[in-house]
Enzyme design. Structure first.
Site, PDB file in Angstrom:
ATOM      1  CG  ASP A  52       0.085  -8.576  14.275  1.00 13.65           C
ATOM      2  OD1 ASP A  52      -0.232  -9.746  14.552  1.00 13.65           O
ATOM      3  OD2 ASP A  52       1.025  -8.302  13.511  1.00 13.65           O
ATOM      4  CB  CYS A  58       8.360  11.151   7.341  1.00 12.96           C
ATOM      5  SG  CYS A  58       7.994   9.484   7.935  1.00 12.96           S
ATOM      6  CB  CYS A  82      12.462  11.154   3.771  1.00  7.92           C
ATOM      7  SG  CYS A  82      13.137   9.541   3.308  1.00  7.92           S
ATOM      8  CB  CYS A 134       9.438   4.058   2.612  1.00 12.03           C
ATOM      9  SG  CYS A 134       8.330   5.445   2.968  1.00 12.03           S
ATOM     10  CB  CYS A 146       7.033   0.313  -3.326  1.00 12.53           C
ATOM     11  SG  CYS A 146       5.782  -0.995  -3.419  1.00 12.53           S
ATOM     12  CB  CYS A 189       1.583  -4.633  -0.497  1.00  7.12           C
ATOM     13  SG  CYS A 189       2.838  -4.947   0.748  1.00  7.12           S
ATOM     14  CB  CYS A 215       8.233  -7.038   0.300  1.00  8.36           C
ATOM     15  SG  CYS A 215       9.180  -5.807  -0.629  1.00  8.36           S
ATOM     16  CB  CYS A 257       8.719   0.232   2.256  1.00 12.48           C
ATOM     17  SG  CYS A 257       7.720  -0.907   3.230  1.00 12.48           S
ATOM     18  CB  CYS A 303      13.257   3.675   7.168  1.00  9.51           C
ATOM     19  SG  CYS A 303      12.821   4.985   8.340  1.00  9.51           S
TER      20      CYS A 303
END
Length: 387
Positions: A141, A195, A198, A201, A205, A221, A248, A251, A255
């Site tokens: 990444d 999802c 829902c 998440c 936050c 964030c 953090c 979120c 799930c």
């Protein structure tokens, strides 16, 4: 070769690659075409146009390459997307109630995952080149790849409303890496979005960083603020940070699909004891040499001691632990303005007004950094309002 024969050949190659990847230790393997859907490219460019990437200038610099794998490598025909499970053994949100302790994101409680994943990706790529005569390029990444979109196209999961990948088998705890190849491999079926209605998440936050489902403003964030952001953290977010000093997990942790998640068995991802629930009092004493030693091999080391202490001091100010005040006071003379400024902020919350006033009389006038002087003024103004 007939179309059916080509399909059989592709399936055989995929089976061999999948078996090799799993043998190397990957937990999920999928195959996608070397392209990103135009809608996904448009969403990414809109994210940049709105400035939601904050200080992450490298995203904008590589926008065209990131949005189109063919621009990144024109010979690419297929992408093998690999997933590595890093599921925790307990709920990481439990630590948020222990305000004298520091909460470090699950992924950073041991070794830097980039090192392990890149090593395994290179091993797979080398095998493909030697055994299958394939041309290959490896990405993790840090490279300009829209990996979550490719992962969804490869069937590994779907990009949830929190913008991260969600797996039916592994929940939200999945590292990703890719091998681009010139082999023509039939793609796996893309995963659908599960999802539904829902919104857990989005609602959990602490800093309200989501503009809506699937839309993150990184500038709000906590993961961005504590890791990517190099400057002073805006005052509006500090209380909401609580004791989160590096990343953090909120979120991800809420799930519902985590009910299928599995605890990682990879030794490099099992939490080191000293990073599972470190005492703020101990972290406040770190000089640069000790910081480098404690976090050797950890992704935390990349942000440096000063930004790390900035985060720890915010956690100290949020802790309500007056016993931390002497440790914070010792940092009022730190060489780093980042550290001095947050020492002021922390002490304004840990000390009674009279004691804080004594420190201000000693240190504020001698301060030569504008941002630190502004912290002294803001703290004094808050004290007057409170008084």
């Amino acid at each position: 070769m007939s179309l059916r024969s080509e399909d059989r050949a592709s399936d055989d190659l995929k089976a061999r690659i999948r078996a090799k990847a799993l043998a190397l230790g990957f937990d999920a393997v999928g195959f996608a075409p070397a392209q990103v859907a135009p809608a996904a490219q448009a969403e990414f460019l809109a994210f940049l146009d709105q400035g939601c990437h904050g200080d992450m200038d490298w995203l904008a610099r590589n926008a065209e390459r990131r949005a189109d794998p063919q621009t990144l490598w024109s010979a690419a025909r297929s992408v093998i997307v690999l997933g590595q499970n890093y599921g925790p053994g307990s709920d990481p949100l439990d630590l948020l109630e222990r305000r004298d302790r520091a909460s470090i994101s699950v992924y950073a409680r041991n070794a830097d995952y980039h090192d392990l994943i890149k090593k395994r990706l290179k091993a797979l790529a080398r095998w493909m080149h030697e055994e299958l005569a394939a041309e290959v390029k490896v990405f993790v990444d840090t490279a300009p790849v829209m990996e979550k979109h490719l992962a969804q196209a490869a069937g590994l999961g779907w990009q949830g409303k929190h913008s991260n990948l969600v797996s039916l088998e592994l929940g939200s705890w999945l590292f990703l890496g890719e091998v681009f190849t010139d082999l023509e491999l039939s793609p796996d079926s893309a995963e659908k979005d599960h999802c539904g209605s829902c919104r857990r998440c989005l609602e959990v936050c602490p800093t309200e960083a989501f503009l809506g489902p699937y839309r993150l403003d990184a500038r709000r964030c906590i993961s961005y603020l504590t890791i990517e952001h190099k400057g002073h953290i805006p005052a509006e977010f500090r209380r909401a940070m609580g004791n989160r000093i590096y990343g953090c997990d909120d979120c991800l942790a809420v799930c519902p699909w985590n009910k299928f998640a599995q605890r990682s068995s990879e030794p490099a991802f099992l939490p080191r004891a000293e990073l599972s629930a470190p005492r703020l009092a101990d972290l406040l004493q770190l000089d640069d040499a000790v910081f480098r030693r404690v976090f050797a091999g950890s992704p935390i080391k990349r942000i440096g001691r000063d930004r790390f202490l900035r985060n720890v001091l915010i956690a100290a100010g949020n802790s309500g632990e007056a016993a931390l005040a002497p440790r914070a006071e010792a940092l009022l003379d730190d060489p780093s303005p980042l550290v001095r400024a947050m020492a002021v902020w922390a002490l304004a919350r840990l000390l009674p007004g009279s004691a804080f006033g004594v420190l201000r009389a000693v240190h504020a006038d001698a301060e030569d950094d504008a941002a630190v002087r502004a912290e002294w003024r803001a703290a004094a103004a808050e004290s007057e309002v409170a008084g």
